[in-house]
Scaffold this motif. Structure first.
Motif: not given
Length: 712
Positions: A15-19, A62-67, A155-162
């Motif tokens: 998921g991270r790779a695709v994002r 959301q946390h990663r997007a804030g970073s 980070e906000l829209l694609l494959f949101p991690a739990p």
């Protein structure tokens, strides 16, 4: 052969790779084909790679997007600085030295900065290379904006991690278990083995080594310090409850029942505060618990037909539980912005409560400005490696010289052995990747559509397989990524792969040289040195605490903040922090031999923490309660025995086998007529015996060893 990832790891990495791949493509393709701006395309491509792959941000989307959002202004400033300093090689290298040193060393003050440092360094690296073109700065910043915006949306829209629980929530869960166990002890005198194992397992899960990078409360500010202290006190509390539940049963008395009620209430209240709720009891509850704790210490335990010594030991263990409960409740309030007053509590334990934030940062920075700090060592090693790489790449006029610095950034390890292993694998991977990419370029020629079609799939494969497969896979696949990307920006030939191979090998060689010359053993040597220094620093604390308990050291005036042990506490606390940092790095380095053959470093850290905890709580607030001469001699002798054992252990590390036999307390206890004196003596004995056990575990006593030393 690389370790195969679990299903959860594979999905998360994919998921991270695709994002990252889609974010890079979202900025790269419009800039390259619609705007015809190669500079914008380059920065739009590398910005998601910098903050999505090179800096794998922790936490939820959301946390990663804030970073990313918080890092963007700093990235823009570094791009502007690199653009200006690219005027000469020496200016760019000097700037690289300062930037790498400040960022790497500054990461010790806040975990949020630590998670984005590699990405920020890459922003400066990209900008500080020729051509010197300050007029392209707007295009570079536009590319940064496009890449950061695309990554933020991804980070906000694609494959949101739990969402994973924060460290505060993990501590709250542990405190709920502690409150439940206190309730069990109210109804029964002991707990079963399964509950005790669960308590200890839950405590181990609160270690920082079990938390994701960037989610550990390791910052220099008040909130992180308090949250770290709450976690440490919660771990200690769970272990003490397990020990209390394993003691022989004794008749219940009203004082013990009231104290257990208070422990359960304190744990429940602290858990609610850490979850963002409001305290149900207020700060007055801390004062009440502290007063109850001190009153109980000065009294005589109830119970008939039970040996007083057994009762005293049980109550002493209960008092350690109560002290930890008061500590964790106070720290939880400080961590969530509560009242900074700590009435009735040891000032040194919460010294940071009223200290300004700027001073807290200066304390952290000053504490690590020593060659014995792994934070300092890593900052110097990284800064020198990157600056030397920039100087070599500029002096030799290497094509695409930023790959030299990127190799140093990604392949350098904290030990020379680790760096050599990474360099060897990376060289092989780059060679294979260069051959495959060269064949692709020769076959596809100027067919830009082929490269455009391959870029996104190649990025997905590289960013998902590379982190799992190791340096060989990462460097080989990344070679294919940069080849397909650069082929769309400008005409390329197979010579691009030659330049890539030369640059990677040059950067690898520089990283290896720095690894060999600058602290090549990493945290392994520092672990021994820092633990030895910690053991030496605790000896004065032990002696001062024993003197304070026996009344040989004068107590401070009532209106002073310091306790009798204050003078020796600060060096020990400093050494404990240095040793904890070394241990955190030590756990990330590949083992050269079995850890079973050496000291138990975690037990040594537990020993240091227990020394400080006892020094905070043991000295009586109203002076020694009339100890007999025999009792005073026992206190002095027992304290000297443990202090001597600590000094011998420090001198012998890493040789195992320090054991300690403390003189029996029973004969002395009979001569103590005062209830407060008996209670204080047993409290001290329980503390010293726990320290002796920590020392024996830390130095490997009981395991086969070349030699063994008994401390009489």
């Amino acid at each position: 052969m690389p370790r195969l990832p679990s299903l959860t790891e594979s999905f998360g990495g994919g998921g991270r790779a695709v994002r990252v791949a889609l974010a890079a493509a979202a900025g790269f393709y419009p800039a390259a084909y619609l705007m015809d701006r190669p500079v914008v395309a380059l920065y739009a491509l590398f910005t998601p790679i910098a903050f999505g792959v090179l800096s794998p941000l922790p936490g939820s989307g959301q946390h990663r997007a804030g970073s990313v959002l918080r890092a963007a202004p700093a990235a823009a400033a570094l791009i502007a600085l690199g653009t200006a300093l690219a005027v000469t090689t020496w200016a760019a290298a000097a700037g690289m030295l300062v930037v790498a040193l400040v960022l790497t060393f500054g990461a010790a003050c806040t975990p949020r900065l630590a998670s984005v440092v590699p990405g920020l360094q890459l922003c400066y690296i990209l900008a500080c290379f020729p051509p010197y073109a300050p007029t392209t700065l707007p295009e570079r910043l536009l590319g940064l904006l496009l890449g950061a915006a695309a990554l933020l949306l991804g980070e906000l829209l694609l494959f949101p991690a739990p969402r994973r629980p924060s460290y505060a929530e993990r501590v709250a869960d542990a405190l709920d278990l502690a409150a439940h166990t206190a309730g069990l002890l109210l109804r029964a005198e002991s707990v079963d083995g399964g509950t005790a194992d669960r308590l200890r397992t839950t405590g181990r899960e609160l270690r920082f080594s079990r938390q994701p990078h960037g989610c550990r409360p390791t910052g220099a500010g008040r909130t992180d310090r308090a949250l770290a202290q709450a976690g440490s006190a919660a771990r200690r509390l769970l272990d003490q409850l397990a020990s209390l539940g394993g003691l022989p049963p004794a008749p219940a008395d009203s004082a013990s029942q009231a104290l257990l009620h208070g422990v359960a209430a304190a744990c429940s209240d602290a858990a609610g505060v850490l979850r963002g709720g409001r305290s149900a009891r207020g700060t007055e509850f801390i004062e009440e618990m502290t007063a109850r704790f001190l009153d109980e210490r000065a009294g005589e335990p109830e119970g008939r037909g039970v040996p007083p010594y057994a009762l005293l030991r049980r109550r002493s263990t209960l008092l350690t539980v109560a002290a930890s409960a008061v500590t964790v409740r106070t720290a939880a309030g400080l961590a969530t912005g509560g009242d900074r007053a700590v009435p009735g509590l040891p000032h040194e334990q919460f010294w940071y409560a009223r200290v300004p934030a700027v001073r807290l940062w200066l304390v952290r920075v000053g504490g690590n400005l020593t060659p014995r700090s792994v934070v300092f060592q890593n900052a110097v090693r990284t800064a020198l490696g990157l600056a030397l790489a920039r100087l070599v790449a500029g002096s030799l006029d290497l094509s695409h010289g930023f790959w030299v610095l990127l190799s140093v950034l990604t392949l350098a390890r904290t030990t020379a052995v680790g760096t050599w292993s990474a360099v060897r694998s990376a060289a092989a991977g780059t060679l294979v990747g260069a051959v495959v990419a060269g064949a692709l370029i020769i076959g596809a020629g100027d067919a830009t559509a082929v490269y455009a079609g391959l870029l996104v799939p190649m990025m997905v494969i590289a960013f998902s397989v590379g982190p799992v497969g190791g340096p060989a896979w990462a460097q080989g696949l990344f070679t294919l990524v940069v080849s397909t990307a650069f082929a769309q920006i400008a005409p390329v030939t197979w010579r691009l792969e030659e330049a890539r191979l030369v640059d990677v090998l040059t950067g690898s060689g520089i990283g290896l040289v720095c690894g060999l010359l600058a602290w090549p053993a990493g945290a392994r040597t520092e672990m021994r040195r820092s633990v030895a220094a910690l053991l030496r620093a605790t000896a004065p604390v032990l002696l001062d605490t024993a003197d304070a308990v026996s009344g040989r050291r004068a107590e401070p005036e009532a209106d002073t903040a310091e306790r009798p042990t204050s003078g020796s506490l600060w060096p020990a606390l400093h050494r404990l922090r240095i040793a904890e940092a070394a241990y955190a790095q030590f756990r990330t380095e590949a083992a050269l031999r079995s850890d079973d053959d050496g000291p138990d470093w975690l037990a040594a850290l537990n020993y240091g923490s227990r020394v400080l905890s006892g020094a905070y709580w043991l000295p009586p607030a109203q002076g020694a309660p009339g100890l007999s001469p025999d009792a005073r001699r026992w206190v002095a002798t027992a304290g000297q025995q443990v202090a001597a054992a600590a000094l011998r252990a420090a001198a012998d590390l890493p040789s195992p086998g320090v054991t300690l036999r403390i003189a029996p307390l029973s004969p002395v206890l009979r001569s103590a007529a005062s209830p407060g004196a008996r209670s204080l003596l047993v409290d001290l004995e329980v503390w010293l015996q726990a320290l002796a056990g920590d020392l024996a575990t830390a130095t490997g006593a009981g395991r086969p060893a070349p030699r063994r030393r008994d401390v009489p």
